[in-house]
Design an enzyme around this catalytic site. Structure first.
Site, short mmCIF file in Angstrom:
data_model
loop_
_atom_site.label_atom_id
_atom_site.label_comp_id
_atom_site.label_asym_id
_atom_site.label_seq_id
_atom_site.Cartn_x
_atom_site.Cartn_y
_atom_site.Cartn_z
CD GLU A 356 -3.21 0.70 2.10
OE1 GLU A 356 -4.27 0.14 1.78
OE2 GLU A 356 -2.97 1.09 3.27
CG HIS A 387 6.18 -29.56 4.63
ND1 HIS A 387 6.64 -30.83 4.37
CD2 HIS A 387 6.85 -29.14 5.73
CE1 HIS A 387 7.53 -31.18 5.28
NE2 HIS A 387 7.68 -30.17 6.12
CE LYS A 515 -12.13 3.61 -0.02
NZ LYS A 515 -11.68 4.13 1.30
#
Length: 550
Positions: A356, A387, A515
């Site tokens: 960000e 793994h 948004k």
């Protein structure tokens, strides 16, 4: 104010580009063989409790000399001074950048617009202390007279990621209070969190500076509805809700007593806000004294960063090495790999912190950049990652610099668990650096009695090229202070890179467009009418959604 210097136009960048012609052939095995003192030259200690080993990187003293020259020619030192002195280096929002003031334990004046902010910072800390102590001691009672047992922090982004990460990292210091964190606007998050809780003994922290954040306020209203379904009387909200906000009117209208509203300031960026009142959940989780220790640890690194010459400055060194891979080796990502289960959200926290901050394509002059800026950040705790994705790091075609972080002392000394964990920590960086040659593989096969045909078939798949760069950060133990050290170290690394890339690291305009469009789409979802106002893909998706719901 920050200078607007294109790093690619500096002499240092040209020198690094020329140096890379040789450096791209660096081999870690050769570098270590040629210099018995390499570890001593390329490692640093911070205080008594942190060792940073950067010797397993594709660098020489000449590389670092040229990288430090780049820092000097982009005027990093003056940028550091500008940030700490309260200059409005967040230019696009007209704000100072002073998360460092929140943890300024030396209490030296920090001026913003001619006013020392430290009295206000200390006043909020004192208020947090009183609130925290009343809740932890049980003095604070709910509407039926019962002690509070559970705290639900409702926030998103910086109001969630930091407090959640720290509360998990410092779980060994847990108070009697049980912490819960709700962020996602997906109703499942709040519903599943509330299922086991009792309204009589639950207190909510609503973390929203403006008290208008869509996700946070949606969850806050659902939490209040859940509470009032049991409590009934709106007046009881005041005993079960507190606000981390600056919007006193909206806080009061919600039903929260403004005496239980904790303010912070516009010079505190969201992703740097755990040090502010947003950290109230941390103080409740681990105790106020431990919260102060967290601040102390960060302040130690702040002083180191502000006062130490670039060549011995740990955040600067880490930043420059990261830039070396990002801009010259073509690495697109960095992995943060903590070998401590308590740090399981550390990588996610700095995924936000880094991406960000430095995920920008326009420089401080407003021009498109023609060089790489922020890397992709990702990671998981060891040994789980081994793994899952280490295969690609070891034998894939992508260069992925990695930070390995581990404590020497575990909070849970169970059998030989920690020795096994740490043996993997040490082994992975050794394997990544030095690999396994074809000759070694053949010798192992011969010792195992394999035939020549078997050897010829399998050898290519068993060879490890090595030469994969890593940093190793060894911490004596994860404590509030050392965690504060680590967080501040990474914060300042991000800042350094943003300065050199000539970008603004403290705004985040990239989150706005989605948004805005979501607010336009929301009313379109209120009925079953076909939507035609978007592109064909978006129209098709919305209409399919409506059809599925019919």
């Amino acid at each position: 104010m920050l200078k607007n210097i294109n790093p690619t136009e500096t002499q240092a960048w040209a020198d690094l580009t020329a140096h890379f012609e040789t450096a791209q052939d660096f081999n870690l095995s050769d570098l270590f063989a040629a210099d018995a003192q390499r570890f001593d030259k390329f490692s640093a200690t911070f205080g008594q409790d942190i060792l940073v080993d950067f010797s397993k990187n594709l660098i020489t003293e000449e590389t670092m000399k040229k990288l430090f020259a780049l820092a000097e020619q982009t005027e990093l030192s003056s940028a550091i001074t500008a940030m700490f002195s309260g200059e409005k280096i967040n230019k696009t929002e007209g704000r100072s950048v002073l998360h460092t003031a929140l943890r300024n334990r030396s209490n030296t004046p920090v001026m913003v617009d001619g006013e020392d902010v430290m009295p206000a910072v200390n006043a909020v800390l004192e208020k947090m202390k009183g609130f925290t102590e009343r809740l932890i001691s049980g003095e604070w009672k709910g509407y039926t007279g019962k002690e509070i047992t559970d705290i639900v922090n409702i926030g998103i982004g910086g109001s969630d990621l930091g407090p959640y990460m720290v509360s998990e990292a410092l779980a060994p210091y847990k108070t009697r209070l049980n912490m819960h964190f709700v962020s996602n606007v997906d109703g499942t998050h709040i519903v599943e969190t509330l299922k086991p809780l009792n309204p009589e003994t639950t207190l909510f922290l609503i973390a929203s500076k403006t008290f208008t954040t869509q996700e946070t306020m949606t969850n806050a209203h659902s939490a209040r509805d859940w509470f009032l379904a049991e409590a009934g009387d709106q007046a009881h909200v005041a005993k079960h809700f507190a606000a981390l906000s600056t919007n006193a009117q909206s806080v009061s209208e919600f039903g929260i007593d403004t005496d239980n509203m904790f303010e912070f300031w516009d010079w505190v960026g969201g992703r740097y806000s755990l040090w502010s009142a947003i950290g109230l959940s941390i103080a409740l989780a681990v105790g106020f004294d431990n919260f102060i220790e967290l601040l102390e640890g960060a302040h130690e690194v702040d002083k180191h960063f502000a006062e130490t010459d670039l060549e011995n400055n740990v955040p600067v060194i880490l930043a420059l090495i990261g830039l070396w891979y990002n801009n010259f080796h073509g690495a697109e990502s960095e992995s943060i790999l903590p070998y401590d289960q308590y740090l399981h959200r550390f990588a996610a926290y700095f995924q936000q912190g880094n991406m960000e901050s430095n995920g920008k394509c326009v420089d401080r002059n407003g021009n498109p950049v023609d060089y790489q800026t922020g890397p992709i950040i990702w990671g998981e705790p060891g040994t789980n990652g081994q793994h899952a994705f280490y295969q690609l790091i070891h034998q894939g075609t992508k260069l992925i610099p990695c930070d390995f972080i581990a404590p020497a002392i575990s909070h849970n000394q169970v059998g030989d668990h920690h020795q096994k964990l740490m043996s993997n920590f040490f082994a992975q960086t050794e394997a990544l650096a030095f690999g396994k040659t074809e000759e070694t593989v053949k010798a192992e096969f011969a010792a195992a009695g394999k035939t020549e045909a078997e050897v010829a078939e399998l050898v290519p798949f068993k060879v490890f090229e090595g030469n994969r760069p890593t940093n190793s950060i060894l911490v004596k133990q994860v404590t509030p202070k050392t965690l504060g050290n680590l967080i501040a170290m990474y914060e300042h690394k991000i800042f350094v890179q943003g300065v050199i890339w000539n970008i603004f690291s403290f705004d985040q305009w990239g989150v706005e467009l989605g948004k805005q469009l979501a607010n336009q789409i929301l009313p379109e979802l209120a009925d079953d009418k076909a939507v035609t106002s978007h592109d064909s893909s978006t129209n098709g998706l919305i209409n399919a959604f409506k059809a599925f719901q019919a």
